[in-house]
Design a protein around this motif. Structure first.
Motif, mmCIF file in Angstrom:
data_model
loop_
_atom_site.group_PDB
_atom_site.id
_atom_site.type_symbol
_atom_site.label_atom_id
_atom_site.label_comp_id
_atom_site.label_asym_id
_atom_site.label_seq_id
_atom_site.Cartn_x
_atom_site.Cartn_y
_atom_site.Cartn_z
ATOM 1 N N GLY A 135 0.782 -1.230 0.000
ATOM 2 C CA GLY A 135 0.000 0.000 0.000
ATOM 3 C C GLY A 135 0.815 1.283 0.000
ATOM 4 N N SER A 136 2.140 1.155 0.027
ATOM 5 C CA SER A 136 3.006 2.342 0.060
ATOM 6 C C SER A 136 3.209 2.896 -1.348
ATOM 7 N N PRO A 137 3.667 4.145 -1.451
ATOM 8 C CA PRO A 137 4.012 4.696 -2.767
ATOM 9 C C PRO A 137 5.075 3.850 -3.492
ATOM 10 N N ASP A 138 6.003 3.249 -2.724
ATOM 11 C CA ASP A 138 7.021 2.397 -3.349
ATOM 12 C C ASP A 138 6.401 1.131 -3.924
ATOM 13 N N ALA A 139 5.404 0.576 -3.245
ATOM 14 C CA ALA A 139 4.693 -0.594 -3.776
ATOM 15 C C ALA A 139 3.964 -0.209 -5.059
ATOM 16 N N ASP A 140 3.372 0.980 -5.078
ATOM 17 C CA ASP A 140 2.693 1.459 -6.288
ATOM 18 C C ASP A 140 3.686 1.625 -7.441
ATOM 19 N N ARG A 141 4.852 2.187 -7.149
ATOM 20 C CA ARG A 141 5.879 2.362 -8.192
ATOM 21 C C ARG A 141 6.361 1.009 -8.714
ATOM 22 N N LEU A 142 6.537 0.066 -7.809
ATOM 23 C CA LEU A 142 6.975 -1.272 -8.210
ATOM 24 C C LEU A 142 5.922 -1.939 -9.089
#
Length: 172
Positions: A146-153
């Protein structure tokens, strides 16, 4: 699969990788097998045109600590001698960091990847020992759900899948 992972041998040789690891680290295709080593790749200025990530030195020290641990277990192993010898000759930066004599079996940490398509992606990494050859590990990078890094990945995985479909490449 949105989780990047690689299998490393005792001396940090890159033995296997999945598509997402290739997206983050670059394609090892075309490199001779003896060049597929995380330390050799990390200190290869022709592959790392710019070392812009703020934690590059800490990451290098993690790998160096792992190599020192392997060397401590078998100081005359030909692969360790080859990798450390080459880097000692060709890289002043490696010589400086190797001279610290840090030893450690790094098992987890955080790594920042600079990916032009999506920006910086900060991922946690963990190593998992594998049965069989001593010292082999699976290295897995994950993002907080749910983090922005998960979204980027996830976006990066989608972009990679689209490119693979468009160019006719098969996914591994």
């Amino acid at each position: 699969m949105d989780t990047p992972a690689v299998v490393l041998g005792r001396h940090l040789d890159l033995l296997a990788w999945n598509t997402m690891a290739e997206v983050l680290l670059g394609s090892p295709a075309g490199l001779p097998p003896h060049r597929l080593n995380m330390l050799l790749l990390m200190f290869d200025d022709t592959l790392t045109v710019e070392r812009s990530c703020s934690d590059w030195e800490r990451q290098a020290l993690d790998y160096i600590g792992m190599m020192r641990s392997a060397v401590a277990a078998d100081p005359t192993h030909p692969r360790a001698t080859a990798v450390v010898g080459e880097l000692s000759i060709r890289s002043a930066e490696f010589r400086r960091l190797w001279a610290r004599h840090d030893v450690g079996a790094a098992v987890s940490g955080t790594k920042t990847f600079h990916v032009p398509e999506v920006g910086d992606v900060v991922l946690d990494w963990d190593t998992y020992p594998l049965p069989g050859a001593p010292g082999s590990v699976m290295l897995v990078w994950t993002a907080e759900p749910g983090s922005p890094d998960a979204d980027r990945l996830h976006l990066l995985a989608s972009l990679s899948a689209t490119r693979s479909t468009v160019t006719g490449k098969r996914c591994r």
